[in-house]
Design a protein around this motif. Structure first.
Motif, PDB file in Angstrom:
ATOM      1  N   CYS A   1      -5.048   0.455  -3.587  1.00 24.47           N
ATOM      2  CA  CYS A   1      -4.035   0.402  -4.222  1.00 24.47           C
ATOM      3  C   CYS A   1      -4.182   0.591  -5.785  1.00 24.47           C
ATOM      4  N   LEU A   2      -5.490   0.244  -6.310  1.00 27.24           N
ATOM      5  CA  LEU A   2      -5.675   0.329  -7.879  1.00 27.24           C
ATOM      6  C   LEU A   2      -5.829   2.264  -8.044  1.00 27.24           C
ATOM      7  N   VAL A   3      -6.388   2.502  -7.237  1.00 20.62           N
ATOM      8  CA  VAL A   3      -6.769   3.789  -7.249  1.00 20.62           C
ATOM      9  C   VAL A   3      -5.449   4.864  -7.446  1.00 20.62           C
ATOM     10  N   LEU A   4      -4.541   4.569  -6.465  1.00 21.42           N
ATOM     11  CA  LEU A   4      -3.221   4.986  -6.642  1.00 21.42           C
ATOM     12  C   LEU A   4      -2.282   4.845  -7.765  1.00 21.42           C
ATOM     13  N   ALA A   5      -2.276   3.403  -7.900  1.00 21.52           N
ATOM     14  CA  ALA A   5      -1.494   3.019  -8.994  1.00 21.52           C
ATOM     15  C   ALA A   5      -2.187   3.584 -10.487  1.00 21.52           C
ATOM     16  N   GLY A   6      -3.665   3.652 -10.677  1.00 19.77           N
ATOM     17  CA  GLY A   6      -4.029   4.595 -11.656  1.00 19.77           C
ATOM     18  C   GLY A   6      -3.788   5.955 -11.799  1.00 19.77           C
ATOM     19  N   PHE A   7      -3.867   6.572 -10.647  1.00 20.97           N
ATOM     20  CA  PHE A   7      -3.300   7.974 -10.762  1.00 20.97           C
ATOM     21  C   PHE A   7      -1.841   8.108 -11.057  1.00 20.97           C
ATOM     22  N   ALA A   8      -1.087   7.147 -10.619  1.00 17.52           N
ATOM     23  CA  ALA A   8       0.304   7.018 -10.905  1.00 17.52           C
ATOM     24  C   ALA A   8       0.554   7.087 -12.690  1.00 17.52           C
ATOM     25  N   LEU A   9      -0.298   5.992 -13.174  1.00 23.86           N
ATOM     26  CA  LEU A   9       0.161   5.946 -14.599  1.00 23.86           C
ATOM     27  C   LEU A   9      -0.433   7.024 -15.428  1.00 23.86           C
ATOM     28  N   LEU A  10      -1.671   7.599 -14.678  1.00 22.21           N
ATOM     29  CA  LEU A  10      -2.143   8.584 -15.592  1.00 22.21           C
ATOM     30  C   LEU A  10      -1.289   9.854 -15.665  1.00 22.21           C
ATOM     31  N   SER A  11      -0.803  10.277 -14.144  1.00 24.48           N
ATOM     32  CA  SER A  11       0.244  11.388 -14.148  1.00 24.48           C
ATOM     33  C   SER A  11       1.523  11.395 -14.780  1.00 24.48           C
ATOM     34  N   TRP A  12       1.848   9.935 -14.625  1.00 27.45           N
ATOM     35  CA  TRP A  12       3.161   9.517 -15.480  1.00 27.45           C
ATOM     36  C   TRP A  12       3.001   9.726 -17.096  1.00 27.45           C
TER      37      TRP A  12
ATOM     38  N   ASN B   1       0.966  -1.170   0.004  1.00 31.61           N
ATOM     39  CA  ASN B   1       0.033  -0.033  -0.029  1.00 31.61           C
ATOM     40  C   ASN B   1       0.812   1.306   0.137  1.00 31.61           C
ATOM     41  N   LEU B   2       2.068   1.270   0.732  1.00 33.12           N
ATOM     42  CA  LEU B   2       2.848   2.337   0.807  1.00 33.12           C
ATOM     43  C   LEU B   2       3.812   2.796  -0.544  1.00 33.12           C
ATOM     44  N   LEU B   3       3.891   1.551  -1.188  1.00 34.34           N
ATOM     45  CA  LEU B   3       4.674   1.531  -2.346  1.00 34.34           C
ATOM     46  C   LEU B   3       3.640   2.043  -3.369  1.00 34.34           C
TER      47      LEU B   3
END
Length: 269
Positions: free
Chosen positions: A244-255, A167-169
């Protein structure tokens, strides 16, 4: 390409190794120090009932009747020092390219190498992932080391620590994506870093306020920390897949947005 990888490694290894050691040391000490303070903290929360609500919100637990050993071990993962080490490092690292290169006047030299902007960006991303994994892994290792001297009743909670680490990752990835995007749009590293840290501080404050001020609850979903809830993870023993999916989705979108900005903007010192 090899020269680029060596450059990134050379410029990031000292800070990365220092951050990992600090994370290992701080988490180990907190895991050792907090459990013996259980009775004192319990009495303190009885005198200040509002503190229970704040602690409940930060840990992601619906209501706290008593401060258990599990709760104290959860506090390790939301300690301000721990979060500062992780998030401070990711903000510093992800503002290296292109903001720091433009500010230092070295972007022209870097782009004169036989590598594309995309290759540079992907290499920076790869090292960001490496250091993020090493940093969170150091925290997990420190948690395991510190828990060796705890009562056997803490065993089930300790075994679930890897779920909190995931979760922290995911939180690390989301902040990295945001910072990459800010860096891609900026010519000043300090400006990009300040905006990123300001957004993180506002996000943390919003999440904290939602636990003590009901009107703020409706906006809590906008906070990064709403999707980072170590208390709930340690108590339930279940991976917070949705968070985790919400955070990962935001990470991919912003990246991805940062990559697009980087490829289209004019870069010069």
């Amino acid at each position: 390409m090899r020269g680029l990888l060596e450059k990134i490694w050379r410029e990031s290894r000292a800070l990365g190794a220092g951050a990992c050691f600090t994370m290992l040391l701080v988490v180990t000490l907190l895991t050792l120090v907090l459990p013996p303070m259980q009775s004192g903290i319990q009495q303190f929360t009885l005198q200040l009932p509002g503190l229970k609500g704040a602690l409940s919100g930060l840990l992601g637990v619906d209501g706290i009747e008593r401060v258990s050993l599990s709760m104290l071990l959860s506090v390790v993962w939301v300690d301000p020092v721990v979060l500062s080490v992780v998030l401070g490092f990711v903000v510093y690292f992800c503002t290296r390219f292109p903001a720091a290169e433009v500010e230092q006047g070295t972007i022209d030299i870097l782009l004169s190498w036989p590598v594309s902007r995309t290759q540079i960006y992907f290499c920076e991303t790869a090292f960001g992932c490496f250091w993020g994994t090493a940093l969170v892994g150091s925290g997990w290792l420190g948690f395991l080391l510190g828990s060796r001297w705890l009562d056997a009743s803490a065993g089930p909670v300790v075994q679930r620590a890897w779920l909190v680490a995931i979760n922290l990752l995911a939180l690390y990835g989301a902040v990295a994506g945001l910072t990459f995007w800010l860096s891609a749009r900026s010519d000043r590293r300090g400006r990009a870093g300040l905006v990123a840290l300001s957004l993180l501080a506002a996000s943390y404050l919003l999440h904290f306020m939602s636990s003590v001020w009901p009107p703020a609850t409706a906006l809590d979903g906008l906070s990064f920390f709403h999707y980072y809830q170590p208390g709930k993870v340690l108590l339930s023993g279940m991976l917070p897949v949705h968070d985790c999916l919400v955070l990962a989705g935001f990470a991919l979108l912003s990246w991805g947005s940062a990559w697009r900005v980087l490829c289209n903007r004019d870069l010069c010192s």
